[in-house]
Design a protein around this motif. Sequence first.
Motif, PDB file in Angstrom:
ATOM      1  N   LEU A 253       0.893  -1.129   0.075  1.00  0.00           N
ATOM      2  CA  LEU A 253      -0.126   0.078  -0.084  1.00  0.00           C
ATOM      3  C   LEU A 253       0.924   1.288   0.035  1.00  0.00           C
ATOM      4  O   LEU A 253       1.769   1.386   0.920  1.00  0.00           O
ATOM      5  CB  LEU A 253      -0.927   0.130   1.368  1.00  0.00           C
ATOM      6  N   TYR A 254       0.696   2.090  -0.980  1.00  0.00           N
ATOM      7  CA  TYR A 254       1.720   3.302  -1.161  1.00  0.00           C
ATOM      8  C   TYR A 254       0.785   4.585  -1.090  1.00  0.00           C
ATOM      9  O   TYR A 254      -0.301   4.381  -1.529  1.00  0.00           O
ATOM     10  CB  TYR A 254       2.480   3.408  -2.528  1.00  0.00           C
ATOM     11  N   LYS A 255       1.223   5.684  -0.476  1.00  0.00           N
ATOM     12  CA  LYS A 255       0.548   6.656  -0.462  1.00  0.00           C
ATOM     13  C   LYS A 255       0.706   7.463  -1.778  1.00  0.00           C
ATOM     14  O   LYS A 255       1.791   7.469  -2.275  1.00  0.00           O
ATOM     15  CB  LYS A 255       0.632   7.722   0.558  1.00  0.00           C
ATOM     16  N   MET A 256      -0.433   8.188  -2.374  1.00  0.00           N
ATOM     17  CA  MET A 256      -0.317   9.057  -3.600  1.00  0.00           C
ATOM     18  C   MET A 256      -0.563  10.336  -3.169  1.00  0.00           C
ATOM     19  O   MET A 256      -1.209  10.746  -2.245  1.00  0.00           O
ATOM     20  CB  MET A 256      -1.143   8.312  -4.718  1.00  0.00           C
ATOM     21  N   LYS A 257      -0.725  11.110  -4.314  1.00  0.00           N
ATOM     22  CA  LYS A 257      -1.259  12.640  -4.081  1.00  0.00           C
ATOM     23  C   LYS A 257      -2.918  12.291  -3.783  1.00  0.00           C
ATOM     24  O   LYS A 257      -3.641  11.405  -4.254  1.00  0.00           O
ATOM     25  CB  LYS A 257      -0.998  13.315  -5.363  1.00  0.00           C
ATOM     26  N   ASP A 258      -3.340  13.720  -3.552  1.00  0.00           N
ATOM     27  CA  ASP A 258      -4.994  13.878  -3.495  1.00  0.00           C
ATOM     28  C   ASP A 258      -5.881  12.720  -2.785  1.00  0.00           C
ATOM     29  O   ASP A 258      -6.638  12.184  -3.202  1.00  0.00           O
ATOM     30  CB  ASP A 258      -5.490  14.024  -5.106  1.00  0.00           C
ATOM     31  N   ASN A 259      -5.398  12.450  -1.542  1.00  0.00           N
ATOM     32  CA  ASN A 259      -6.054  11.339  -0.574  1.00  0.00           C
ATOM     33  C   ASN A 259      -6.004  10.041  -1.493  1.00  0.00           C
ATOM     34  O   ASN A 259      -7.133   9.606  -1.244  1.00  0.00           O
ATOM     35  CB  ASN A 259      -7.173  11.899  -0.320  1.00  0.00           C
ATOM     36  N   ARG A 260      -5.055   9.673  -2.353  1.00  0.00           N
ATOM     37  CA  ARG A 260      -5.245   8.436  -2.967  1.00  0.00           C
ATOM     38  C   ARG A 260      -4.162   7.403  -2.213  1.00  0.00           C
ATOM     39  O   ARG A 260      -3.086   7.816  -1.899  1.00  0.00           O
ATOM     40  CB  ARG A 260      -4.961   8.672  -4.494  1.00  0.00           C
ATOM     41  N   VAL A 261      -4.345   6.322  -2.392  1.00  0.00           N
ATOM     42  CA  VAL A 261      -3.426   5.318  -2.039  1.00  0.00           C
ATOM     43  C   VAL A 261      -3.573   4.328  -3.382  1.00  0.00           C
ATOM     44  O   VAL A 261      -4.402   3.788  -3.837  1.00  0.00           O
ATOM     45  CB  VAL A 261      -3.871   4.330  -0.871  1.00  0.00           C
ATOM     46  N   ALA A 262      -2.295   3.582  -3.544  1.00  0.00           N
ATOM     47  CA  ALA A 262      -2.137   2.401  -4.450  1.00  0.00           C
ATOM     48  C   ALA A 262      -2.215   1.244  -3.460  1.00  0.00           C
ATOM     49  O   ALA A 262      -1.294   1.046  -2.662  1.00  0.00           O
ATOM     50  CB  ALA A 262      -0.674   2.518  -5.328  1.00  0.00           C
ATOM     51  N   LEU A 263      -3.123   0.237  -3.873  1.00  0.00           N
ATOM     52  CA  LEU A 263      -3.116  -0.988  -3.300  1.00  0.00           C
ATOM     53  C   LEU A 263      -2.871  -2.101  -4.071  1.00  0.00           C
ATOM     54  O   LEU A 263      -3.476  -2.324  -5.055  1.00  0.00           O
ATOM     55  CB  LEU A 263      -4.460  -1.123  -2.546  1.00  0.00           C
ATOM     56  N   GLY A 264      -2.028  -3.267  -3.606  1.00  0.00           N
ATOM     57  CA  GLY A 264      -1.945  -4.184  -4.670  1.00  0.00           C
ATOM     58  C   GLY A 264      -1.662  -5.440  -3.844  1.00  0.00           C
ATOM     59  O   GLY A 264      -1.020  -5.426  -2.875  1.00  0.00           O
ATOM     60  N   PHE A 265      -1.781  -6.590  -4.622  1.00  0.00           N
ATOM     61  CA  PHE A 265      -1.371  -8.047  -3.792  1.00  0.00           C
ATOM     62  C   PHE A 265      -0.769  -8.823  -4.909  1.00  0.00           C
ATOM     63  O   PHE A 265      -1.269  -8.711  -6.229  1.00  0.00           O
ATOM     64  CB  PHE A 265      -2.638  -8.599  -3.416  1.00  0.00           C
ATOM     65  N   VAL A 266       0.462  -9.415  -4.647  1.00  0.00           N
ATOM     66  CA  VAL A 266       1.172 -10.127  -5.707  1.00  0.00           C
ATOM     67  C   VAL A 266       1.097 -11.557  -5.323  1.00  0.00           C
ATOM     68  O   VAL A 266       1.296 -11.955  -4.132  1.00  0.00           O
ATOM     69  CB  VAL A 266       2.623  -9.650  -5.602  1.00  0.00           C
ATOM     70  N   VAL A 267       1.014 -12.604  -6.200  1.00  0.00           N
ATOM     71  CA  VAL A 267       0.928 -14.041  -5.908  1.00  0.00           C
ATOM     72  C   VAL A 267       1.956 -14.629  -6.746  1.00  0.00           C
ATOM     73  O   VAL A 267       1.995 -14.195  -8.224  1.00  0.00           O
ATOM     74  CB  VAL A 267      -0.275 -14.660  -6.147  1.00  0.00           C
ATOM     75  N   GLY A 268       2.931 -15.269  -6.386  1.00  0.00           N
ATOM     76  CA  GLY A 268       4.053 -15.845  -6.987  1.00  0.00           C
ATOM     77  C   GLY A 268       3.070 -17.206  -8.039  1.00  0.00           C
ATOM     78  O   GLY A 268       2.568 -17.813  -7.503  1.00  0.00           O
ATOM     79  N   LEU A 269       3.451 -17.030  -9.186  1.00  0.00           N
ATOM     80  CA  LEU A 269       2.552 -18.217  -9.871  1.00  0.00           C
ATOM     81  C   LEU A 269       3.333 -19.620  -9.878  1.00  0.00           C
ATOM     82  O   LEU A 269       2.665 -20.198 -10.918  1.00  0.00           O
ATOM     83  CB  LEU A 269       2.838 -17.537 -11.564  1.00  0.00           C
ATOM     84  N   GLU A 270       4.128 -19.933  -9.201  1.00  0.00           N
ATOM     85  CA  GLU A 270       4.757 -21.220  -8.805  1.00  0.00           C
ATOM     86  C   GLU A 270       3.598 -21.609  -7.927  1.00  0.00           C
ATOM     87  O   GLU A 270       3.984 -22.853  -7.260  1.00  0.00           O
ATOM     88  CB  GLU A 270       6.089 -21.344  -8.595  1.00  0.00           C
ATOM     89  N   TYR A 271       2.628 -21.270  -7.476  1.00  0.00           N
ATOM     90  CA  TYR A 271       1.677 -21.750  -6.430  1.00  0.00           C
ATOM     91  C   TYR A 271       1.173 -23.195  -6.811  1.00  0.00           C
ATOM     92  O   TYR A 271       1.116 -23.453  -8.089  1.00  0.00           O
ATOM     93  CB  TYR A 271       0.486 -20.770  -6.193  1.00  0.00           C
ATOM     94  N   GLU A 272       0.833 -23.961  -5.810  1.00  0.00           N
ATOM     95  CA  GLU A 272       0.453 -25.096  -6.293  1.00  0.00           C
ATOM     96  C   GLU A 272      -1.190 -25.510  -5.985  1.00  0.00           C
ATOM     97  O   GLU A 272      -1.543 -26.572  -6.694  1.00  0.00           O
ATOM     98  CB  GLU A 272       1.124 -26.125  -5.020  1.00  0.00           C
ATOM     99  N   ASP A 273      -1.701 -24.742  -5.429  1.00  0.00           N
ATOM    100  CA  ASP A 273      -3.255 -24.987  -5.088  1.00  0.00           C
ATOM    101  C   ASP A 273      -4.085 -24.668  -6.244  1.00  0.00           C
ATOM    102  O   ASP A 273      -4.121 -23.303  -6.631  1.00  0.00           O
ATOM    103  CB  ASP A 273      -3.528 -24.237  -4.092  1.00  0.00           C
TER     104      ASP A 273
END
Length: 555
Positions: A253-273
């Motif tokens: 989660l990163y702070k941006m200008k104008d009361n905005r945030v950048a929110l992200g989630f990363v998943v490694g594609l070697e996952y097994e399920d």
Amino acid sequence: MEETREALEFDVLFVGGGPANLAGAIHLMNLAQQAGKEIEVCLIEKAESIGSHSLSGAIMDPVALKELMPDFLDKGCPIEVADCRDEFYYLTPTGKIKMPYTPGYMHNDGCHIVSLSKYCTWLGEQAEALGVMVFPGFAGTEILFEPDGDRVIGIRTGDKGIDKDGNKRPNFEPGVDLMAKVTVFGEGPKGSLLRELGKKLGIFEGKMPQVFETAVKEVIEIPESSPFIASNTTVLHSFGFPLGLDTKGGGFLYKMKDNRVALGFVVGLEYEDPLLEPYQAFLSFKKHPLIADIIKGGKVLQQGAKTLPAGGFYSMPRLAVDGALIVGDSASMLNIQRLKGVHTATKSGMLAAETIMAAVDSDNVSAESLGVYEQKIADSWIKKELFAARNFGQALSQKGFGKFITIGAQYLSGGRGFTDPMPIEEDSSSLKTISDRSAPIASADTQDLDGKLYLDKLTGLYLSGTTHEENQPCHLIIPDPNLCITDCYDNYRSPCTRFCPAQVYELEEDPDGTKRLKLNPSNCLHCKTCEIKDPYKNITWTCPEGGGGPKYSIV
Ligand SMILES: Cc1cc2nc3c(=O)[nH]c(=O)nc-3n(C[C@H](O)[C@H](O)[C@H](O)COP(=O)(O)OP(=O)(O)OC[C@H]3O[C@@H](n4cnc5c(N)ncnc54)[C@H](O)[C@@H]3O)c2cc1C
């Protein structure tokens, strides 16, 4: 009958309008200007405009940008937040533990938070001002080689105006042959032309497999009254929930200008399920109290998804062939330890430009002459950074707490650790079958999606601005569709319906139990997760008609 095509000639052609190629084109123009030489440089981008397929975190280390353009601030570089103040958390389902110590590579002092989309738009303007011919809306769909030879002599852009059945529509426009002394491939992760270059010239042979992570990201406007706005913290990273410690991935989660945030989630594609769904993991992360409290009362402004290369140093392909060079994420130059690739991409573009200048000057664009680029990379801080992180992604892929011992050993031994090189497995071969899968990964409750702050896939897709010409051939090539509803369903329950973040793949079932895979190619966000993760390698991603895809402007 062979179509009559226009052919345009340039000295240098950059394919892809990301930070790597934009920096390369700018640097080349500057070098030519300093040498008093005229050079014809063209850059094409499949997005409707430069920046509209660019999605990233992004914390930018300005080290390369300072070399490229020391006066970048005066030139209006769009920085969101100038200072990075980090916090790093381990998350349990409802709790959080703030890490008392973060290794040096996790610190972001001196870095800036940017929107990659805005940043690339700005770089595109700088390139155009220097005389680069910038053509957005053109997808490179075929590499042109010299007749009966291996030398790259340009690329062909995709035809426009072909209908679903392959017939010409009234607005048909044949693709153009863009010929160049040197072609630079900067297609980002899993380049579709690069795949073809690999098949013909074996640039990936003898290297570790290309592996990737997939991320879902949003820009959210949060209330001015949110305590996060007033706090000093600008950067949050997390690991743990919802993936646990056996599956690679984490949130930001990163702070941006104008009361905005950048929110992200990363998943490694070697996952097994096979039942894991990266989009659901993103939602679960978003609903964790650490994040939910920050974004409460907010509204999603834009959403998107993209992959990033995670193989690093040992996955880097051969970087120079006769008539062509490879830069940035296409060459797996992202530093996975720092989750940063903008600076390495930028520097690689610049080193490519320096190599090209000399090669064009001496009228020698052979693999040997352009191979100086490999040496320049090896002599630069790119190699130093990537070499120190050469086993990091593999260590993160280990299960449980043991990975931290490996990471610690690597930290103390300059990246070597216990085994060097640590092996890398292809993402397409890591899924366990449905009968072998272990405990489920916590998934978000999709019942309380409100369409404003918590979105289902299709609402998120709407906020990516994605559009394609509907009446065009499907750009997802599935040679054996039957496999999807037989072996792939039986063994993995058709995982494409889950790993695709844009609902391109749907499984339909008739009352009599007959199954069929329905494709919605117009939904495609161009992340290419499907080609990477499909366990049967039964999906090939090709470029749809130029100009189609997301219309990112602030992610
Ligand atoms: C979620 C996420 C978070 C990230 N966070 C950070 C961060 O915080 N800091 C950081 O430094 N890096 C971060 N990165 C990585 C960073 O974004 C990349 O390393 C960087 O953008 C690579 O630049 P590039 O020019 O090589 O490729 P890209 O930025 O991917 O650009 C490639 C361009 O080529 C175009 N293209 C592809 N194929 C064709 C074709 N055939 N014809 C025409 N055009 C084509 C694409 O549309 C695209 O615009 C992150 C990445 C992601 C996905």
